[in-house]
Design an enzyme around this catalytic site. Structure first.
Site, PDB file in Angstrom:
ATOM      1  N   ALA A  81     -38.171   9.947   5.583  1.00  0.00           N
ATOM      2  CA  ALA A  81     -36.989   9.936   4.724  1.00  0.00           C
ATOM      3  C   ALA A  81     -35.816  10.528   5.493  1.00  0.00           C
ATOM      4  O   ALA A  81     -36.008  11.337   6.401  1.00  0.00           O
ATOM      5  CB  ALA A  81     -37.259  10.732   3.453  1.00  0.00           C
ATOM      6  N   THR A  82     -34.620  10.126   5.111  1.00  0.00           N
ATOM      7  CA  THR A  82     -33.477  10.531   5.934  1.00  0.00           C
ATOM      8  C   THR A  82     -32.465  11.402   5.199  1.00  0.00           C
ATOM      9  O   THR A  82     -32.730  12.575   4.994  1.00  0.00           O
ATOM     10  CB  THR A  82     -32.811   9.292   6.557  1.00  0.00           C
ATOM     11  OG1 THR A  82     -32.595   8.305   5.534  1.00  0.00           O
ATOM     12  CG2 THR A  82     -33.704   8.674   7.599  1.00  0.00           C
ATOM     13  N   THR A  83     -31.305  10.889   4.771  1.00  0.00           N
ATOM     14  CA  THR A  83     -30.150  11.752   4.490  1.00  0.00           C
ATOM     15  C   THR A  83     -30.007  12.161   3.016  1.00  0.00           C
ATOM     16  O   THR A  83     -30.043  11.306   2.124  1.00  0.00           O
ATOM     17  CB  THR A  83     -28.864  11.048   4.953  1.00  0.00           C
ATOM     18  OG1 THR A  83     -29.047  10.615   6.301  1.00  0.00           O
ATOM     19  CG2 THR A  83     -27.680  11.976   4.872  1.00  0.00           C
TER      20      THR A  83
END
Length: 322
Positions: A81-83
């Protein structure tokens, strides 16, 4: 949780384990789980698998230490997962996350949810290995509920942040194997009538952040965007719009961050936590904010500019209530 039950459907007799200070059950569900079924803790199975995979080619073995390169090929293919962005608003806080998960250079999933309710007055988002992060969030939700049932009261916001830090520290072995999860925690402080944001490192933290913060691969771009858009005591609607703008900027420069997907109807997950409690914006409302940002970017691709003179209008940040 089947390990806790026998064939009758009733809880199985627990094995001996640590109890609370006065000999009774502990108010920490994570401690209870570590005592009775440590294999069910987040990252436990993954860390064991990574260790079994052995060191990556060329990795140097250090006696008594975890091997940072262990199972690296497998770990690279795990969805990440990122931002996530957070911003304090008038009497509360906003938390928003993009929807993309990546596995190496591939997009593994386009509609991952990374922002969740942790209890009535707090929310949590995560970046890192998605599967471990989701387990952490579920465990943290149970942790807060278990504490309230055992103690008859809820933890303070700072107490919740510290408890989350302890749980993250418990995963240090998995983090050293590459199963890194970095959460962001935010909530409404009932004692001070304000929103607060807490960030963490892999050793647990926590660190209180002021005004706004971001985590994940696109965080540097999101924070740069919020730096020019944020102002103190923003109304909730303006803070939501600023967060969506920041996620758009992150997606514009970071390939691992996903922007609003109009054709698939996939939009950022946005939540607010105020004196009225946790509220996740309905998809239709998140779509309206996203559409507004996209329309403004058709005119100004780089987004709204920060005013250099006092009193100058802030394009694209007018309250959505107008």
């Amino acid at each position: 949780m089947s390990a806790f039950f026998n064939g009758t459907g009733r809880p199985a007799a627990p094995a001996p384990g640590p109890a609370g200070l006065h000999g009774g059950p502990t108010s920490s569900f994570a401690d209870f789980l570590a005592s009775y079924a440590p294999g069910l803790l987040p990252g436990a199975a993954g860390a064991a698998a990574a260790a079994a995979a052995g060191p990556a080619p060329g990795a140097v073995s250090v006696p008594g230490a975890a091997v940072p390169g262990a199972g690296s090929d497998v770990l690279r293919e795990l969805p990440h997962a990122t931002t996530i962005v957070a911003a304090i608003c008038d009497h509360g806080v906003v938390l928003a996350g993009d929807r993309r998960a990546t596995a190496g250079s591939m997009i593994s999933k386009r509609d991952v949810e990374k922002v969740f309710r942790s209890d009535e007055y707090s929310a949590i988002g995560m970046a890192g290995v998605a599967s471990v992060g989701l387990e952490f969030i579920r465990l943290f939700q149970v942790e807060l509920e278990h504490y309230e049932k055992m103690e008859g009261r809820s933890l303070s916001l700072e107490g919740k942040a510290n408890r989350l830090g302890t749980m993250i520290r418990g995963n240090i072995g998995g983090a050293m194997q590459g199963l890194v999860v970095v959460p962001i925690f935010a909530g409404y402080d009932e004692e001070n009538d304000t929103g607060r944001i807490f960030s963490y490192d892999v050793a647990g933290g926590p660190y209180e952040e002021h005004r706004y913060h971001s985590i994940g691969s696109g965080s540097v771009f999101a924070r740069g965007s919020l730096k020019k858009l944020y102002r103190d005591d923003m109304p909730v609607q303006d803070a939501v719009l600023a967060c969506v703008q920041a996620l758009y900027d992150a997606a514009d420069d970071d390939s691992a961050t996903g922007g609003p997907d109009i054709t698939r109807r996939i939009f950022p997950v946005v939540a607010t936590v105020t004196e009225d409690g946790f509220r996740k914006l309905p998809e239709t409302e998140a779509a309206e904010y996203s559409q507004r940002v996209i329309e403004s970017r058709m005119i100004s691709p780089d987004g709204p500019a920060a005013p250099l003179l006092a009193g100058q209008e802030r394009p694209g940040l007018e309250s959505s209530a107008e």
